[in-house]
Design an enzyme around this catalytic site. Sequence first.
Site, PDB file in Angstrom:
ATOM      1  N   ASP A 286      -1.530   5.132  -5.994  1.00  0.00           N
ATOM      2  CA  ASP A 286      -1.889   4.357  -4.808  1.00  0.00           C
ATOM      3  C   ASP A 286      -2.068   2.882  -5.146  1.00  0.00           C
ATOM      4  OD1 ASP A 286      -2.715   3.452  -2.375  1.00  0.00           O
ATOM      5  OD2 ASP A 286      -4.541   4.633  -2.279  1.00  0.00           O
TER       6      ASP A 286
ATOM      7  N   ASP B 244       0.827  -1.206   0.000  1.00  0.00           N
ATOM      8  CA  ASP B 244       0.000   0.000   0.000  1.00  0.00           C
ATOM      9  C   ASP B 244       0.858   1.252   0.000  1.00  0.00           C
ATOM     10  OD1 ASP B 244      -2.040   1.826   0.175  1.00  0.00           O
ATOM     11  OD2 ASP B 244      -2.373   1.527   2.314  1.00  0.00           O
TER      12      ASP B 244
END
Length: 524
Positions: free
Chosen positions: A331, A121
Amino acid sequence: MAVGLLLWLLLAKGLAMEGEAAVTFSSRLVHRFSEEAKVHLASRGNGAALQSWPNKSTSEYFRLLLNSDLTRQRMKLGSQYESMYPSKGGQTFFFGNEWNWLHYTWIDIGTPNVSFLVALDTGSDLLWLPCDCIECAPLSAGHYDVLDRDLNQYSPSLSSTSRHLPCSHQLCTRGYDCKGSKDPCPYNYQYNTDNTSSSGFLIEDKLHLTSNSRHTAEKSVPASIILGCGRKQSGGYLDGAAPDGVLGLGPGSISVPSLLAEEGLIRNSFSICLNDDESGRILFGDQGHVTQQSTQFLPVDGEFIDYIVGVERFCVGSFCLKGTGFQALIDSGASFTYLPHDIYKKVVMEFDKQVNATRETFQQLPWEYCYDASSQEVVNTPPIKLTFSKNQTFLIRNPLSTFSINEEYTAMCLTVYNSKDDYVTIGQNYLRGYRLVFDRENLRFGWSRSNCEDSVGVRVNSTSPSPSTLPANQQQSPPNTHSVPPAIAGHTSPKPSTATPGFTSWHLLNSLSLICLLLYWLCG
């Protein structure tokens, strides 16, 4: 005295540049072995240096120059290893809708080491693991279709190298919740998906890595990192996303890349490669190669708290939307891509106009723009590309994702969502097929086409559970609409406390480097 005055002037100029980036200065360079430098050393009474002064163009002259170059190179690198990868090999895995469409890798933590399959992440900073659980996702292999053995739970008491991070530590941002400075530091990370969070205590322990160099043998390195002992999870983390933890790779000072760079183990950079066949790899310290395209990271309110880039144009086919200059968040923890309302409407309508397929509504799927791909005819889709400054182009390689509805129907969907945010989130579905470089040292995002086999460091450990192989055509089962939104992207903890200090002191560091080099040239 004159040298001291010169150094103070350089330092003052560097500090001024911290607040006024447009200011520049110039100075005359003096070669280390020039007559002028020789006279200066003689004036200081440095006879020892003069005795070993090399004659120009001799072998000794070039040997000393080479040693000087190597020393400056080590000063520039400031790291022990070219790059590093997790001890299990750094390979990434993709499980489709089983685990919320995210990418995972195996890491080893603690002494003795224990393996965890964590989600990657770039939209958050903290590494957390299910730990002494009060409320965690199931960890048994029988609960999932893609594992051949149970997942692990971390316990600090079973690791001889673990210790609680005290509330007095500079990276403890919730010290106000502590009764005493020596108490264990608590954390509570809230993520963008509704009611998705992880909470517990911060622990310092060892992350087991393998050094990676073209010139030296591989070496096992236990690196000190900070992780979250995740005693309670909620929302998406109980519904199928990241049951064995999250590896936050954001720019915050508590993230693993930041801590590795702070220790001097690697350059302050890393790369992720997500291949079209659902495999990939992660490599710490990797700054890519000279032929890659790149663009600058942008600050938010003066700080680099996320991987934000500026997009000048959004193009569908040969048609570029007017007035679509915007900021975008890179992201990998977002399952799909999110567009602000105005951009979303323009993109999907233009795409629908250019694609040669019949639009259909499938109740099982959450996307508005899906097409019937059941016929034998090839669906020609218009390319989607983002253009950054200096005409750097990022091509979305697979705008459509394929889903098997039943034995008769196959759907292809434009997997973008209408977002309430005023910025674009580029999720992992549109990052595939590239080697993505997050060069935090130079504040740049780089990318190049890759099959993820062009970098060393990827190996599969036979003791690690492996995922079931997905079909090569990327056909998936209809997604669970409750688990499709990104369960990981973007934490909402106080942003100033998670910013990387090195980002806001860049010009000062450059000035100090100049001073060190000047000292070396004059006194070496």
